[in-house]
Design a protein around this motif. Structure first.
Motif, PDB file in Angstrom:
ATOM      1  N   UNK A  73       0.819  -1.214   0.000  1.00  0.00           N
ATOM      2  CA  UNK A  73       0.000   0.000   0.000  1.00  0.00           C
ATOM      3  C   UNK A  73       0.854   1.265   0.000  1.00  0.00           C
ATOM      4  N   UNK A  74       2.095   1.150   0.431  1.00  0.00           N
ATOM      5  CA  UNK A  74       3.004   2.296   0.512  1.00  0.00           C
ATOM      6  C   UNK A  74       4.271   1.953  -0.257  1.00  0.00           C
ATOM      7  N   UNK A  75       5.298   2.726  -0.036  1.00  0.00           N
ATOM      8  CA  UNK A  75       6.587   2.420  -0.650  1.00  0.00           C
ATOM      9  C   UNK A  75       7.198   1.201   0.047  1.00  0.00           C
ATOM     10  N   UNK A  76       7.911   0.353  -0.696  1.00  0.00           N
ATOM     11  CA  UNK A  76       8.484  -0.838  -0.074  1.00  0.00           C
ATOM     12  C   UNK A  76       9.665  -0.540   0.855  1.00  0.00           C
ATOM     13  N   UNK A  77      10.237   0.650   0.753  1.00  0.00           N
ATOM     14  CA  UNK A  77      11.318   1.012   1.669  1.00  0.00           C
ATOM     15  C   UNK A  77      11.018   2.361   2.259  1.00  0.00           C
ATOM     16  N   UNK A  78      11.018   2.543   3.500  1.00  0.00           N
ATOM     17  CA  UNK A  78      11.359   1.571   4.538  1.00  0.00           C
ATOM     18  C   UNK A  78      10.262   0.533   4.687  1.00  0.00           C
ATOM     19  N   UNK A  79      10.668  -0.661   4.979  1.00  0.00           N
ATOM     20  CA  UNK A  79       9.723  -1.770   5.047  1.00  0.00           C
ATOM     21  C   UNK A  79       8.974  -1.809   6.377  1.00  0.00           C
ATOM     22  N   UNK A 120      10.025   3.454  15.926  1.00  0.00           N
ATOM     23  CA  UNK A 120      11.482   3.531  16.082  1.00  0.00           C
ATOM     24  C   UNK A 120      12.176   2.737  14.982  1.00  0.00           C
ATOM     25  N   UNK A 121      11.658   1.538  14.675  1.00  0.00           N
ATOM     26  CA  UNK A 121      12.193   0.768  13.545  1.00  0.00           C
ATOM     27  C   UNK A 121      12.101   1.587  12.256  1.00  0.00           C
ATOM     28  N   UNK A 122      10.981   2.248  12.055  1.00  0.00           N
ATOM     29  CA  UNK A 122      10.798   3.039  10.837  1.00  0.00           C
ATOM     30  C   UNK A 122      11.759   4.229  10.809  1.00  0.00           C
ATOM     31  N   UNK A 125      15.193   3.157   9.828  1.00  0.00           N
ATOM     32  CA  UNK A 125      15.268   2.917   8.389  1.00  0.00           C
ATOM     33  C   UNK A 125      15.305   4.229   7.609  1.00  0.00           C
ATOM     34  N   UNK A 126      14.501   5.219   8.023  1.00  0.00           N
ATOM     35  CA  UNK A 126      14.538   6.514   7.359  1.00  0.00           C
ATOM     36  C   UNK A 126      15.912   7.162   7.510  1.00  0.00           C
ATOM     37  N   UNK A 127      16.508   7.013   8.680  1.00  0.00           N
ATOM     38  CA  UNK A 127      17.840   7.564   8.901  1.00  0.00           C
ATOM     39  C   UNK A 127      18.881   6.891   8.029  1.00  0.00           C
TER      40      UNK A 127
END
Length: 172
Positions: A73-79, A120-122, A125-127
């Motif tokens: 539904x969104x971008x695959x990264x960040x997963x 926090x996981x997200x 990944x964004x960082x």
């Protein structure tokens, strides 16, 4: 069809319908259902509810499937797969160890904590993507994590109560 297979098909249909409803609710912003423009993480709430009534493998599989749905539904990264699998595992583990009880307050508390963990996981990944510095990501993360945790934990009993009643009948 035998009575057992009709009942199994009905229960499977209800489970799939609830997942699809939660996925569709992620796309909507109903007035009064958001804080700081952040809505409840319905798939996270569903995984916490499911994992509190499921085995550890069931929690892992639910996290994987719902992570794939949210990534589609969104971008695959960040997963979303990694945090949702983690949530499914930890919630099922806590339930098996009897650290959480099957009541609204426990589910709301677990949802609150798991929403912070998921965000926090997200943020990590964004960082790692490198479009922004970690300082910028963490600054934004505070607001997103707290908003998501509060609103998701407030709405968790709304999803938990009917599904837990259904799954308790399912497991008996």
């Amino acid at each position: 069809m035998s009575n057992l297979s009709q009942q199994t098909i009905f229960k499977l249909l209800i489970t799939i319908t609830s997942v699809l409803l939660c996925a569709l609710l992620l796309l909507t912003r109903i007035p009064g259902m958001e804080i700081f423009g952040i809505g409840p993480n319905w798939l996270l709430i569903w995984i916490v509810t499911w994992s509190s009534h499921s085995s550890i493998i069931g929690g892992l599989v639910a996290g994987l499937i719902l992570g794939l749905i949210q990534d589609a539904m969104t971008a695959p990264y960040p997963t979303h797969i990694i945090p949702l699998v983690f949530v499914g595992f930890v919630t099922a583990f806590l339930q098996k160890k009897r650290y959480i009880q099957e009541d609204f307050i426990s589910i709301a508390l677990v949802t609150f904590i798991m929403a912070i963990v998921t965000e926090t996981f997200m943020a990590i990944q964004f960082g790692l993507i490198g479009n922004q510095s970690f300082a910028e990501v963490l600054n934004h993360h505070k607001q997103v994590a707290l908003g998501s945790a509060v609103i998701s934990s407030l709405w968790a009993p709304v999803l938990y109560f009917p599904l837990s009643q259904f799954w308790q009948v399912k497991n008996n």
